[in-house]
Design an enzyme around this catalytic site. Structure first.
Site, mmCIF file in Angstrom:
data_model
loop_
_atom_site.group_PDB
_atom_site.id
_atom_site.type_symbol
_atom_site.label_atom_id
_atom_site.label_comp_id
_atom_site.label_asym_id
_atom_site.label_seq_id
_atom_site.Cartn_x
_atom_site.Cartn_y
_atom_site.Cartn_z
ATOM 1 N NE ARG A 1 -2.560 -0.794 3.714
ATOM 2 C CZ ARG A 1 -2.542 0.208 4.598
ATOM 3 N NH1 ARG A 1 -2.929 1.418 4.261
ATOM 4 N NH2 ARG A 1 -2.138 -0.012 5.842
ATOM 5 C CB ILE B 1 2.385 2.185 12.467
ATOM 6 C CG1 ILE B 1 3.357 1.926 13.643
ATOM 7 C CG2 ILE B 1 2.085 0.914 11.700
ATOM 8 C CD1 ILE B 1 2.770 1.081 14.763
ATOM 9 C CD GLN C 1 3.783 12.470 13.640
ATOM 10 O OE1 GLN C 1 4.767 12.956 13.098
ATOM 11 N NE2 GLN C 1 2.897 11.737 12.993
ATOM 12 C CE1 TYR D 1 5.846 7.799 11.308
ATOM 13 C CE2 TYR D 1 6.623 10.067 11.167
ATOM 14 C CZ TYR D 1 6.267 8.876 10.551
ATOM 15 O OH TYR D 1 6.334 8.772 9.180
HETATM 16 N N1 LIG Z 1 2.517 9.195 4.072
HETATM 17 C C1 LIG Z 1 3.340 10.143 4.434
HETATM 18 O O1 LIG Z 1 3.053 11.347 4.316
HETATM 19 C C2 LIG Z 1 4.690 9.807 4.980
HETATM 20 C C3 LIG Z 1 5.572 10.866 5.251
HETATM 21 C C4 LIG Z 1 6.845 10.577 5.730
HETATM 22 C C5 LIG Z 1 7.229 9.260 5.933
HETATM 23 N N2 LIG Z 1 6.338 8.250 5.676
HETATM 24 C C6 LIG Z 1 6.803 6.889 5.914
HETATM 25 O O2 LIG Z 1 6.666 6.139 4.724
HETATM 26 C C7 LIG Z 1 6.403 4.768 5.045
HETATM 27 C C8 LIG Z 1 5.137 4.320 4.311
HETATM 28 O O3 LIG Z 1 4.065 5.157 4.729
HETATM 29 P P1 LIG Z 1 2.631 5.086 4.003
HETATM 30 O O4 LIG Z 1 1.996 6.408 4.218
HETATM 31 O O5 LIG Z 1 2.782 4.552 2.633
HETATM 32 O O6 LIG Z 1 1.902 4.015 4.949
HETATM 33 P P2 LIG Z 1 0.556 3.178 4.718
HETATM 34 O O7 LIG Z 1 -0.162 3.644 3.484
HETATM 35 O O8 LIG Z 1 -0.147 3.198 6.022
HETATM 36 O O9 LIG Z 1 1.128 1.684 4.426
HETATM 37 C C9 LIG Z 1 1.916 1.081 5.406
HETATM 38 C C10 LIG Z 1 2.418 -0.266 4.910
HETATM 39 O O10 LIG Z 1 3.253 -0.818 5.948
HETATM 40 C C11 LIG Z 1 2.723 -2.083 6.345
HETATM 41 N N3 LIG Z 1 2.987 -2.285 7.780
HETATM 42 C C12 LIG Z 1 2.618 -1.509 8.822
HETATM 43 N N4 LIG Z 1 3.016 -2.041 9.984
HETATM 44 C C13 LIG Z 1 3.669 -3.189 9.681
HETATM 45 C C14 LIG Z 1 4.298 -4.211 10.430
HETATM 46 N N5 LIG Z 1 4.359 -4.170 11.775
HETATM 47 N N6 LIG Z 1 4.836 -5.270 9.766
HETATM 48 C C15 LIG Z 1 4.797 -5.341 8.417
HETATM 49 N N7 LIG Z 1 4.217 -4.403 7.635
HETATM 50 C C16 LIG Z 1 3.663 -3.348 8.262
HETATM 51 C C17 LIG Z 1 1.251 -2.012 6.020
HETATM 52 O O11 LIG Z 1 0.688 -3.329 5.937
HETATM 53 P P3 LIG Z 1 -0.944 -3.528 6.001
HETATM 54 O O12 LIG Z 1 -1.454 -3.063 4.656
HETATM 55 O O13 LIG Z 1 -1.113 -4.974 6.221
HETATM 56 O O14 LIG Z 1 -1.424 -2.659 7.117
HETATM 57 C C18 LIG Z 1 1.315 -1.273 4.677
HETATM 58 O O15 LIG Z 1 1.703 -2.164 3.640
HETATM 59 C C19 LIG Z 1 6.284 4.703 6.559
HETATM 60 O O16 LIG Z 1 7.509 4.303 7.127
HETATM 61 C C20 LIG Z 1 5.979 6.142 6.941
HETATM 62 O O17 LIG Z 1 6.387 6.431 8.247
HETATM 63 C C21 LIG Z 1 5.086 8.492 5.211
#
Ligand SMILES: NC(=O)c1ccc[n+]([C@@H]2O[C@H](COP(=O)([O-])OP(=O)(O)OC[C@H]3O[C@@H](n4cnc5c(N)ncnc54)[C@H](OP(=O)(O)O)[C@@H]3O)[C@@H](O)[C@H]2O)c1
Length: 240
Positions: A12, A85, A144, A147
């Site tokens: 995702r 997360i 956060q 985080y």
């Molecule tokens: N979105 C932002 O604005 C943003 C900004 C800065 C950094 N980030 C970082 O980018 C990364 C991805 O973020 P995103 O927004 O794409 O997140 P997301 O859409 O919530 O997707 C998270 C993904 O990680 C998996 N996951 C979560 N906990 C897990 C665990 N304990 N073991 C294995 N898989 C796990 C989820 O699996 P399920 O589908 O099974 O839940 C999903 O595939 C994260 O590290 C986040 O901190 C995001």
């Protein structure tokens, strides 16, 4: 020679965009996810990329899962520690459970993901480790503490591993996304989202594909001498 890549949390959001981009660039890709079977199955149907379910917070599960991936697609050349997360709360309301969940997934999860692939990378004298940190690890963020601590810690891992892997042909780098339009960000109330956007000079959220292109560059042969670096992709919100 086809290289292999493992993307945690690749079913995702940002991870899915990274996986698709690496596949487009010719990598044989595997992804992991935590529990959302439906999203993982839809991702695999769309891309043909196998999705493996394990919890990155658990070392034994990670090691066993990685062994299975390597049996299926071959030794892992590129590992993208992306799974993450949020469990936000102002510090005075943050529970130990919220603290530990985020530490276990975003910080220990990086150890659990990289440690099992590291010896093989050292033996083969090639590896690309890419950790997805965050602008909020660089600057801190209200509500956060947990985080931001993990994402800043991830940068410490990257800078240390870069030194350990350099002689063995392994590079370790970070990408710090700003606010990206994924479910994680779209889940926050609209008013909060609008106030976030107002703090981004670019005037918009980033797209997952914009982060994927940073990762693809770091995974490429062109990035061989880039080691221990951080690419910030945040629309000029913050300068590290
Ligand atoms: N979105 C932002 O604005 C943003 C900004 C800065 C950094 N980030 C970082 O980018 C990364 C991805 O973020 P995103 O927004 O794409 O997140 P997301 O859409 O919530 O997707 C998270 C993904 O990680 C998996 N996951 C979560 N906990 C897990 C665990 N304990 N073991 C294995 N898989 C796990 C989820 O699996 P399920 O589908 O099974 O839940 C999903 O595939 C994260 O590290 C986040 O901190 C995001």
């Amino acid at each position: 020679m086809t290289r292999t890549a493992l993307v945690t949390g690749g079913s995702r959001g940002i991870g899915a965009a990274i996986s698709k981009k690496l596949q487009d660039d010719g990598f044989k890709v595997a992804v992991t996810y935590a529990g959302n079977d439906e999203a993982a199955a839809a991702f695999s149907r769309e891309t043909g990329i196998e999705a493996y379910k394990w919890n990155v917070a658990d070392y034994d599960e990670s090691a066993a899962g990685i062994a299975q991936v390597e049996a299926d697609i071959g030794p892992i050349d590129v590992v993208v520690a992306n799974a993450g997360i949020t469990r936000d709360a102002p510090f005075h309301k943050m529970t130990p459970e919220q603290w530990h969940q985020v530490i276990d997934t975003n910080l220990t999860g990086v150890f659990n993901t990289v440690h099992p692939v590291w010896p093989g990378m050292r033996e083969r004298k090639f590896g690309r480790v890419i950790v997805i940190s965050s602008v909020n690890g660089q600057k801190g963020q209200f509500a956060q503490v947990n985080y931001a601590a993990t994402k800043a810690g991830d940068l410490g891992i990257v800078k240390s591993l870069a030194q350990e892997g350099a002689r063995a042909g392994i590079t370790t780098n970070a990408v710090c996304p700003g606010y990206i339009a994924t479910e994680m960000v779209m889940a926050v109330p609209e008013k909060v989202r609008e106030s976030i956007i107002s703090q981004i000079p670019a005037g918009r959220l980033g797209e997952p594909e914009e982060i994927a292109r940073c990762v693809a560059f770091l995974a490429s042969d062109d990035a061989q001498f880039i080691n221990g670096s951080t690419i910030s992709a945040n629309g000029a919100q913050f300068f590290a």
